[in-house]
Design a protein around this motif. Structure first.
Motif, short mmCIF file in Angstrom:
data_model
loop_
_atom_site.label_atom_id
_atom_site.label_comp_id
_atom_site.label_asym_id
_atom_site.label_seq_id
_atom_site.Cartn_x
_atom_site.Cartn_y
_atom_site.Cartn_z
N UNK A 1 -5.35 33.42 58.05
CA UNK A 1 -4.07 33.50 57.27
C UNK A 1 -3.51 32.33 56.72
N UNK A 2 -2.80 32.37 55.56
CA UNK A 2 -2.15 31.08 54.81
C UNK A 2 -1.41 30.21 55.76
N UNK A 3 -0.63 30.81 57.05
CA UNK A 3 -0.09 30.01 57.94
C UNK A 3 -0.93 29.29 58.82
N UNK A 4 -2.17 29.28 58.54
CA UNK A 4 -3.13 28.57 59.62
C UNK A 4 -3.68 27.43 58.76
N UNK A 5 -3.50 27.06 57.36
CA UNK A 5 -3.71 26.11 56.68
C UNK A 5 -2.71 24.76 56.48
#
Length: 252
Positions: free
Chosen positions: A142-146
């Protein structure tokens, strides 16, 4: 683009944001639009891609020819066929542009679905992630993991997955540290060479323009005040505003 005018309706009155802008973008060329915040850079690029709000909130006049076809004023159904497939857009802030509840792989696949490119979608997603330097195994993340730089790479992957003719990069290195900025620009340059696309680079960073652009248009208060080869404008600016803009570039 010929004689583009963009007016926004503010408190019932039309306020001009772009006034009479004209320029050409050639195949495989990097054209930079440079100017301070509020100079009309983003409004111009969004008019090109049909992303401006509809009337009465916004009134757009002029002409934009893409591969010989007039695209300004096309109905949304028609412009959607061009946006993403013919002309792709990298937004300023990837964290607010990506959907936080969908994986990055699903969001890249959505581009393929929209343009009817449904065959071997999973394989195409893995290919484009690899092309922008992201491990394909992370397609389910998910975007929060980048990090910010990696999210910008995801945005570039979404923009190039349908191999567009024009890539509009709106402040693609904003809020990134200097080393990541260089990585992102090197990536865009290598993809330009590999895919043969043109790039419209929106920025306020004249140092970046002098390094990567072929030509530059300088905007001030919604008008084009200077246009020319990037190096010529950087070394011998004609407009007073361009000289002032260049004086803001930090020097050792």
């Amino acid at each position: 683009m010929r004689d583009l005018h963009v007016d926004f309706r503010v408190r019932g009155k039309l306020s001009p944001a772009v006034r009479g802008i004209s320029f050409d973008l050639h195949e495989r060329e990097i054209l930079a639009i440079v100017g301070e915040s509020g100079s009309g850079k983003t409004a111009t690029s969004q008019a090109l891609t049909g992303l401006l709000p509809e009337e009465p909130a916004c009134v757009v006049r002029g002409s934009v020819l893409f591969c010989g076809r007039e695209i300004l004023g096309l109905p949304d159904r028609e412009i959607r066929k061009i946006r993403g497939k013919g002309i792709s857009y990298i937004f300023q802030d990837p964290q607010s542009s990506l959907n936080p509840v969908y994986t990055i792989g699903a969001q890249i696949e959505e581009v393929l679905k929209t343009h009817g490119l449904s065959r071997a979608r999973g394989q195409r997603v893995r290919e484009v992630l690899r092309a922008v330097g992201i491990d394909p195994a992370r397609a389910g993340a998910f975007p929060c993991e980048f990090s910010g730089g990696m999210l910008q790479r995801v945005m570039i992957a979404m923009a190039i997955v349908s191999e567009p003719k024009i890539l509009v990069a709106d402040e693609p290195t904003t809020a990134l540290d200097v080393t990541v900025q260089k990585q992102i620009m090197d990536l865009i340059l290598s993809l330009r060479q590999r895919l043969g696309m043109s790039v419209l680079l929106i920025t306020h960073n004249f140092g970046l323009v002098a390094e990567v652009a072929d030509r530059v248009c300088v905007f001030y208060r919604g008008e084009k005040v200077e246009e020319g080869a990037a190096l010529d404008v950087a070394l011998s600016p004609r407009a007073e505003y361009t000289r002032r803009l260049l004086s803001c570039v930090p020097r050792l």
